[in-house]
Design an enzyme around this catalytic site. Structure first.
Site, mmCIF file in Angstrom:
data_model
loop_
_atom_site.group_PDB
_atom_site.id
_atom_site.type_symbol
_atom_site.label_atom_id
_atom_site.label_comp_id
_atom_site.label_asym_id
_atom_site.label_seq_id
_atom_site.Cartn_x
_atom_site.Cartn_y
_atom_site.Cartn_z
ATOM 1 N N HIS A 171 -27.302 -26.881 -21.955
ATOM 2 C CA HIS A 171 -27.814 -26.419 -20.849
ATOM 3 C C HIS A 171 -27.669 -24.858 -20.847
ATOM 4 C CE1 HIS A 171 -23.505 -27.445 -19.688
ATOM 5 N NE2 HIS A 171 -23.428 -26.241 -19.894
ATOM 6 N N TYR A 258 -20.041 -14.686 -31.664
ATOM 7 C CA TYR A 258 -20.956 -15.103 -32.878
ATOM 8 C C TYR A 258 -21.687 -13.882 -33.525
ATOM 9 C CZ TYR A 258 -21.775 -19.215 -29.669
ATOM 10 O OH TYR A 258 -21.409 -20.243 -28.970
#
Length: 484
Positions: A171, A258
């Site tokens: 989502h 990340y």
């Protein structure tokens, strides 16, 4: 319509209830069967009670079953939804705790980085067991909807090795779009049109229109910097927007782990994060949040059971993809969303074997992806770094190749920015030994890893991270909710 949906890992109580009520917002789905399965009998009993209450309160003919026998739950299922967390919070705590000893500070640690890679090693053997059962006992052509992280790795394994029709669902795109619509002053997120593409948790809004008007980089930066809340909570995301020219779907805290630039120096971490909520960068934030949520559900279950007796309101249907996908496939009411599938040229400047997240349309014929998308070069470069780690991690998880696993961790952007090869080798050994019971493919390698650890020369430290908070008690949570 009458068909069967199986939910694996249905003991994710709150999320399973959301998916269930979303599905029952589709009028044609009143007579379906939903089969719940989980290895945790207590959680399975709780979610069965909740869903039975929903069905009873709404006078529905829907059938709900629950069993710890997964194959029984999968028998004849047309759709299988996975919400599993292999190893639970116990293994997850090691995903955060052990890397901290080597200076690696993660906010979430469930996608890549050291924690996400080991999470994938635990999940992939189980995912492949699911796929075997799906091939053998589910309905012909059954579709596997994977919600479990690490999203790309799990989906990659299910497609490449499990040989099952699989789509990964998240989502993040919807939530990012809601933010953008808000800062631009839209009355509703529906006023925003966008193309968002990349890989899961590194997806990029490469084209934006508000009521048909193009939104450029400068306008979007100004809108975020002027927002009284997001300007503080999303500092790192805004910095990436300034440098890359496009906004990332992922939360401030998750995005920070990340990339190799924002969490590698402890004294720099607090500059880029915000402690108003776990998702903005707190050390081990999602572990704390998950622990508190589990404790809250277990303590306040009678309240949740009472609330389950309320009428289902289609106007409150969530933007989770699952119910909309099923509706499109079964009724031919077309649904547009962002789906995790094998690339095969959909994004022209990412590897063809990668699992990408990109726009597509669903109807009776299945998922029809929009092909020929090219990411901005910097976005592609960032995604490729993660894809290379994901590929090695998947292949290591399937083969039980310890050397390949260590190379995957070494090539992770944040790990590589913080740790030396010697530190990575020892850290992976320590994580393998700590999580051996959930890593059957590495059983042959555990004795040697334990022996190497006993002779290890790498110094570690007892570090809780740059921005750690303690798990709050039920009384503290009650007081906070009452105050809010």
């Amino acid at each position: 319509m009458s068909f069967k949906i199986a939910i694996i890992g249905a003991g994710s109580v709150g999320f399973t209830k959301k998916l269930f009520t979303d599905i029952l917002c589709v009028p044609e789905f009143r007579e379906i069967e939903v089969a719940l399965t989980d290895i945790n009998e207590s959680n399975l009993s709780m979610i069965k009670s909740l869903l039975d209450k929903v069905v009873e309160a709404n006078g529905l003919p829907t059938k709900v079953t629950a069993t710890t026998d997964r194959r029984r739950a999968l028998e004849g299922a047309r759709y299988i939804i996975s919400c599993v967390r292999v190893g639970g919070l116990e293994a997850y705590a090691d995903d955060i705790r052990i890397p901290l000893k080597y200076g690696i500070d993660q906010c979430v640690g469930d996608t890549i980085c050291a924690g996400g890679i080991l999470y994938g090693q635990r999940n992939i053997p189980v995912i492949l067991d699911f796929c075997k059962d799906i091939r053998e006992v589910a309905a012909p052509g059954a579709k596997f909807l994977n919600y479990a992280n690490p999203m790309a790795m799990n989906t990659w394994a299910a497609i490449e090795y499990g040989k099952v029709d699989t789509v990964g669902l998240c989502h993040g795109v919807q939530h990012g779009a809601e933010q953008i619509a808000e800062v631009l002053g839209a009355k509703s997120p529906s006023e925003l049109d966008y193309i968002c593409s990349g890989i899961n948790h590194q997806t990029w809004f490469i084209n934006l229109k508000l009521n048909g008007r193009n939104i450029g980089k400068d306008e979007l930066i100004a809108a975020f910097e002027a927002h009284p809340v997001y300007s503080q909570q999303e500092k790192l995301r805004i910095d990436v927007l300034k440098r890359f020219g496009v906004y990332s779907t992922e939360s401030n805290g998750h995005l920070s782990e990340y990339l190799p630039w924002y969490r590698k120096r402890p004294d720099e971490i607090t500059r880029w994060i915000d402690m108003s909520d776990w998702i903005h960068g707190e050390t081990g934030g999602y572990l704390r949040h998950s622990t508190e949520t589990r404790n809250w559900f277990e303590t306040e279950f009678p309240t949740f059971l009472e609330q389950a007796g309320r009428p289902i309101d289609p106007a409150r249907r969530s933007n989770e993809h699952a119910s909309h996908i099923l509706e499109a496939l079964e009724t031919n009411r077309i649904y547009r969303g962002h789906f995790n599938v094998k690339n095969n040229g959909i994004i022209t400047n990412l590897p063809s074997d990668a699992i990408i997240e990109s726009p597509g349309f669903i109807d009776r014929f299945g998922i029809n992806m929009v092909a020929g998308i090219a990411l901005p070069e910097a976005c592609a470069a960032t995604c490729i770094s993660s894809i290379n780690v994901q590929r090695m991690s998947v292949h290591a998880a399937v083969s039980g190749d310890v050397d390949l696993l260590k190379l995957a961790v070494l090539h992770d952007p944040l790990v590589g920015a913080v740790a030396t090869p010697e530190e990575v080798w020892q850290m992976v050994d320590e994580m393998l030994v700590a999580q051996a019971r959930w890593l059957p493919q590495y059983a042959h390698a555990i004795p040697a890893a334990r022996e190497r650890l006993s002779k290890g020369t790498v110094k570690t430290r007892d570090w809780t991270g740059a921005a750690r908070r303690q798990v709050r008690s039920i009384e503290e949570l009650r007081a906070e909710k009452k105050s809010a």
